[in-house]
Design a protein around this motif. Structure first.
Motif, mmCIF file in Angstrom:
data_model
loop_
_atom_site.group_PDB
_atom_site.id
_atom_site.type_symbol
_atom_site.label_atom_id
_atom_site.label_comp_id
_atom_site.label_asym_id
_atom_site.label_seq_id
_atom_site.Cartn_x
_atom_site.Cartn_y
_atom_site.Cartn_z
ATOM 1 N N VAL A 217 3.990 -10.061 4.275
ATOM 2 C CA VAL A 217 4.152 -10.840 5.506
ATOM 3 C C VAL A 217 5.200 -11.930 5.299
ATOM 4 O O VAL A 217 5.096 -12.727 4.370
ATOM 5 C CB VAL A 217 2.814 -11.495 5.927
ATOM 6 C CG1 VAL A 217 2.990 -12.272 7.227
ATOM 7 C CG2 VAL A 217 1.720 -10.457 6.065
ATOM 8 N N THR B 266 7.150 -1.106 4.770
ATOM 9 C CA THR B 266 8.173 -2.019 4.256
ATOM 10 C C THR B 266 8.772 -1.479 2.968
ATOM 11 O O THR B 266 9.996 -1.473 2.789
ATOM 12 C CB THR B 266 7.583 -3.414 4.020
ATOM 13 O OG1 THR B 266 7.107 -3.946 5.260
ATOM 14 C CG2 THR B 266 8.627 -4.362 3.445
ATOM 15 N N ARG C 124 -3.629 -10.141 6.905
ATOM 16 C CA ARG C 124 -2.695 -9.043 6.635
ATOM 17 C C ARG C 124 -2.375 -8.941 5.149
ATOM 18 O O ARG C 124 -2.303 -7.832 4.589
ATOM 19 C CB ARG C 124 -1.421 -9.245 7.460
ATOM 20 C CG ARG C 124 -1.626 -8.969 8.949
ATOM 21 C CD ARG C 124 -0.507 -9.541 9.804
ATOM 22 N NE ARG C 124 0.798 -9.044 9.425
ATOM 23 C CZ ARG C 124 1.940 -9.569 9.851
ATOM 24 N NH1 ARG C 124 1.922 -10.619 10.667
ATOM 25 N NH2 ARG C 124 3.099 -9.070 9.477
ATOM 26 N N ASP D 199 -5.172 -7.383 3.392
ATOM 27 C CA ASP D 199 -5.224 -5.942 3.658
ATOM 28 C C ASP D 199 -4.122 -5.166 2.945
ATOM 29 O O ASP D 199 -4.048 -3.946 3.052
ATOM 30 C CB ASP D 199 -5.121 -5.682 5.160
ATOM 31 C CG ASP D 199 -6.392 -6.068 5.907
ATOM 32 O OD1 ASP D 199 -7.450 -6.174 5.255
ATOM 33 O OD2 ASP D 199 -6.318 -6.269 7.129
ATOM 34 N N SER E 251 0.078 2.095 5.843
ATOM 35 C CA SER E 251 -0.004 0.662 6.140
ATOM 36 C C SER E 251 1.384 0.080 6.368
ATOM 37 O O SER E 251 2.407 0.702 6.028
ATOM 38 C CB SER E 251 -0.673 -0.092 4.989
ATOM 39 O OG SER E 251 0.171 -0.120 3.838
ATOM 40 N N ARG E 252 1.402 -1.121 6.920
ATOM 41 C CA ARG E 252 2.666 -1.848 7.104
ATOM 42 C C ARG E 252 3.339 -2.098 5.762
ATOM 43 O O ARG E 252 4.566 -2.051 5.652
ATOM 44 C CB ARG E 252 2.405 -3.188 7.788
ATOM 45 C CG ARG E 252 1.955 -3.100 9.229
ATOM 46 C CD ARG E 252 1.624 -4.478 9.758
ATOM 47 N NE ARG E 252 2.773 -5.358 9.612
ATOM 48 C CZ ARG E 252 3.319 -6.052 10.601
ATOM 49 N NH1 ARG E 252 2.817 -5.969 11.817
ATOM 50 N NH2 ARG E 252 4.346 -6.832 10.405
ATOM 51 N N HIS E 253 2.551 -2.406 4.741
ATOM 52 C CA HIS E 253 3.113 -2.666 3.413
ATOM 53 C C HIS E 253 3.863 -1.435 2.908
ATOM 54 O O HIS E 253 4.978 -1.536 2.388
ATOM 55 C CB HIS E 253 1.998 -3.047 2.442
ATOM 56 C CG HIS E 253 2.467 -3.207 1.023
ATOM 57 N ND1 HIS E 253 3.411 -4.129 0.642
ATOM 58 C CD2 HIS E 253 2.123 -2.529 -0.099
ATOM 59 C CE1 HIS E 253 3.629 -4.021 -0.654
ATOM 60 N NE2 HIS E 253 2.865 -3.060 -1.130
ATOM 61 N N ASP F 109 -0.672 -5.905 3.256
ATOM 62 C CA ASP F 109 0.641 -5.991 3.888
ATOM 63 C C ASP F 109 1.500 -7.063 3.218
ATOM 64 O O ASP F 109 0.984 -7.997 2.597
ATOM 65 C CB ASP F 109 0.515 -6.332 5.369
ATOM 66 C CG ASP F 109 0.008 -5.168 6.198
ATOM 67 O OD1 ASP F 109 -0.018 -4.045 5.661
ATOM 68 O OD2 ASP F 109 -0.367 -5.376 7.355
#
Length: 224
Positions: A134, A215, A127, A130, A210-212, A132
């Protein structure tokens, strides 16, 4: 310091920790497709190894001997410019706020405790590679506090949140805090597949990729 031959097909990592038993155990527990380019036990060894091998991710202990006494944070500060495509994932027995904040401010893209399983570390490394951010769930609050996130919603954020259903907002907040899909599923008593569906919908509605980015979006709007 030890090194091995590169392989373009694998996610390449370097393990930095001053305990050889931990390094050996982590190496053995990493998932297939994650290949260790080398190991280092001190700040200076770590910097030399990262610069020489240019790994995709460095699995980095927070407390290390050597250097100027800055530990893992010093490794990041001194090697990042010479390894611009390398990302750093902090691993530590410590969950102290000062340790978490220091290494994140230095440039680490994640921080998980050493109680995590090999599968969890492997997932976190992928992750981070990629893009993100974490964090172990109980550590996310330290990061949010350190970067000025407070509760409350701006008018802009409220308008944007209106695009999301109540369940999507719940999923969004947990994902933005660094929870894994399976942790969100357990917390909300829904399936992992349902979590994946909600995340896809959230990213689409907020025009994020993306998750990043999610956030960062949530932090900017002080939603966490």
């Amino acid at each position: 310091m030890s090194m091995s031959d590169p392989s373009a097909a694998d996610l390449t990592v370097v393990i930095v920790d001053d305990h050889s038993i931990f390094r050996s155990g982590l190496r053995a527990d990493l998932a297939d497709g994650i290949r260790v380019l080398g190991e280092a036990a001190t700040v200076d060894e770590a910097i030399a190894l990262v610069v020489a091998t240019q790994p995709r991710v460095v699995l980095l202990d927070v407390h290390l001997p050597g250097g100027a006494g800055g530990g893992g944070a010093e490794v990041i500060r001194r090697s990042a410019a010479q390894a611009p495509n390398t990302r750093f994932l902090a691993l530590s027995v410590s969950d102290a706020a000062d340790d978490v904040v220091t290494v994140i401010r230095s440039g680490a893209r994640g921080y998980i405790t050493k109680s995590a399983s090999g599968a969890d570390v492997s997932d976190a490394a992928r992750r981070v590679a990629d893009g993100d951010a974490v964090f172990s769930p109980r550590l996310a609050g330290f990061v949010l506090d350190a970067f000025g996130a407070v509760s409350g919603e701006t008018a802009e954020a409220s308008d944007e949140l209106d695009r999301l259903s109540a369940r999507e907002q719940e999923v969004m907040r947990l994902i933005a805090r660094g929870y894994a899909y399976k942790e969100v599923a357990a917390s909300l008593f829904i399936s992992v597949k349902t979590v994946e569906t909600h995340v896809s919908s959230v990213l689409r509605k907020l025009q994020l990729s993306s998750r990043h980015e999610l956030t960062a979006w949530a932090l900017e709007r002080k939603l966490l």
